[in-house]
Design a protein around this motif. Structure first.
Motif, PDB file in Angstrom:
ATOM      1  N   ASN A   1       0.673  -0.875  -0.082  1.00 44.78           N
ATOM      2  CA  ASN A   1      -0.051   0.018  -0.124  1.00 44.78           C
ATOM      3  C   ASN A   1       0.942   0.910  -0.112  1.00 44.78           C
ATOM      4  O   ASN A   1       1.606   1.492   0.959  1.00 44.78           O
TER       5      ASN A   1
ATOM      6  N   CYS B   1       1.096   4.212   2.768  1.00 44.93           N
ATOM      7  CA  CYS B   1       2.090   4.047   4.559  1.00 44.93           C
ATOM      8  C   CYS B   1       3.479   2.649   3.921  1.00 44.93           C
ATOM      9  O   CYS B   1       4.066   2.491   4.595  1.00 44.93           O
TER      10      CYS B   1
ATOM     11  N   ASP C   1       3.482  -0.531   4.047  1.00 44.60           N
ATOM     12  CA  ASP C   1       2.613  -1.068   4.317  1.00 44.60           C
ATOM     13  C   ASP C   1       2.710  -2.736   3.555  1.00 44.60           C
ATOM     14  O   ASP C   1       2.689  -2.649   2.368  1.00 44.60           O
TER      15      ASP C   1
ATOM     16  N   CYS D   1      -0.503  -2.303   9.610  1.00 46.90           N
ATOM     17  CA  CYS D   1      -1.766  -1.899  10.087  1.00 46.90           C
ATOM     18  C   CYS D   1      -2.342  -3.362  10.805  1.00 46.90           C
ATOM     19  O   CYS D   1      -2.113  -4.028  10.322  1.00 46.90           O
TER      20      CYS D   1
ATOM     21  N   SER E   1      -4.811  -4.046   8.266  1.00 41.41           N
ATOM     22  CA  SER E   1      -4.106  -4.799   7.491  1.00 41.41           C
ATOM     23  C   SER E   1      -3.778  -6.303   7.154  1.00 41.41           C
ATOM     24  O   SER E   1      -4.415  -7.333   6.239  1.00 41.41           O
TER      25      SER E   1
ATOM     26  N   ARG F   1      -8.708   3.236   5.659  1.00 41.12           N
ATOM     27  CA  ARG F   1      -9.062   2.267   6.196  1.00 41.12           C
ATOM     28  C   ARG F   1      -9.118   0.703   5.612  1.00 41.12           C
ATOM     29  O   ARG F   1      -8.506   0.040   5.835  1.00 41.12           O
TER      30      ARG F   1
ATOM     31  N   CYS G   1      -6.535  -0.463   3.501  1.00 43.58           N
ATOM     32  CA  CYS G   1      -5.543  -1.222   4.492  1.00 43.58           C
ATOM     33  C   CYS G   1      -6.319  -2.189   4.502  1.00 43.58           C
ATOM     34  O   CYS G   1      -5.727  -4.133   3.858  1.00 43.58           O
TER      35      CYS G   1
HETATM   36 FE1  FES Z   1      -1.252   0.695   6.156  1.00 38.14          FE
HETATM   37 FE2  FES Z   1      -2.847  -0.051   6.850  1.00 38.14          FE
HETATM   38  S1  FES Z   1      -1.634   1.819   7.319  1.00 38.14           S
HETATM   39  S2  FES Z   1      -2.059  -0.633   5.019  1.00 38.14           S
END
Ligand code: FES
Length: 144
Positions: A36, A39, A41, A66, A69, A108, A111
């Motif tokens: 993602n 962020c 992630d 997070c 996710s 979100r 995520c």
């Molecule tokens: Fe990065 Fe949720 S803040 S996937």
């Protein structure tokens, strides 16, 4: 927070702290990873098919990110085991979002859908299953 939201939050935290299907599958039949970019992630998903080459016999993931996710991906591994690649390729995202159970902001939502996107890409790469149009909403996810 009402008591249902509180219960779902408990479940999400439990999946986050004790992820189901965590790990890698060596020589996986299907695999993909995605990030993602909002962020950074990441989630990588590994799939092993059964003898029919179609049923998802095992699925594992590793990731960094997070709670939403990682918990949603953990829930996803439980949801798809034993189902066919074709069925999972067209799994409506609402089926996973219902499982997550709490209202999500657009950020979100990305995520929560990271793992599902990565899984669909893994199946697409291995089986040629189509990537659904509803994917348009999560264009920003970088998946390969
Ligand atoms: Fe990065 Fe949720 S803040 S996937």
């Amino acid at each position: 927070m009402n008591e249902f939201d509180a219960m779902y939050r408990e479940v999400i935290l439990d999946h986050y702290k004790n992820p189901r299907g965590h790990g890698e599958i060596e020589d996986a039949d299907a695999q993909a990873e995605g990030q993602n970019p909002l962020c950074g992630d990441e989630v990588a998903i590994y799939v092993e098919f059964g003898p029919d080459g179609e049923t998802i016999e095992d699925v594992k993931f590793r990731g960094r990110g997070c709670a939403i996710s990682q918990a949603a991906t953990s829930m996803l591994t439980e949801m798809v085991k034993g189902r066919s690649a074709t069925e999972v390729a067209s799994l409506p995202r609402d089926e996973l979002l219902d499982e997550v159970g709490i209202p999500l902001t657009p950020i979100r939502l990305k995520c929560a859908l990271l793992g599902l996107g990565v899984l669909k890409v893994a199946l697409h790469k291995a089986k040629g299953t189509p990537l659904p149009e509803e994917w348009a909403g999560v264009d920003e996810l970088q998946i390969s």
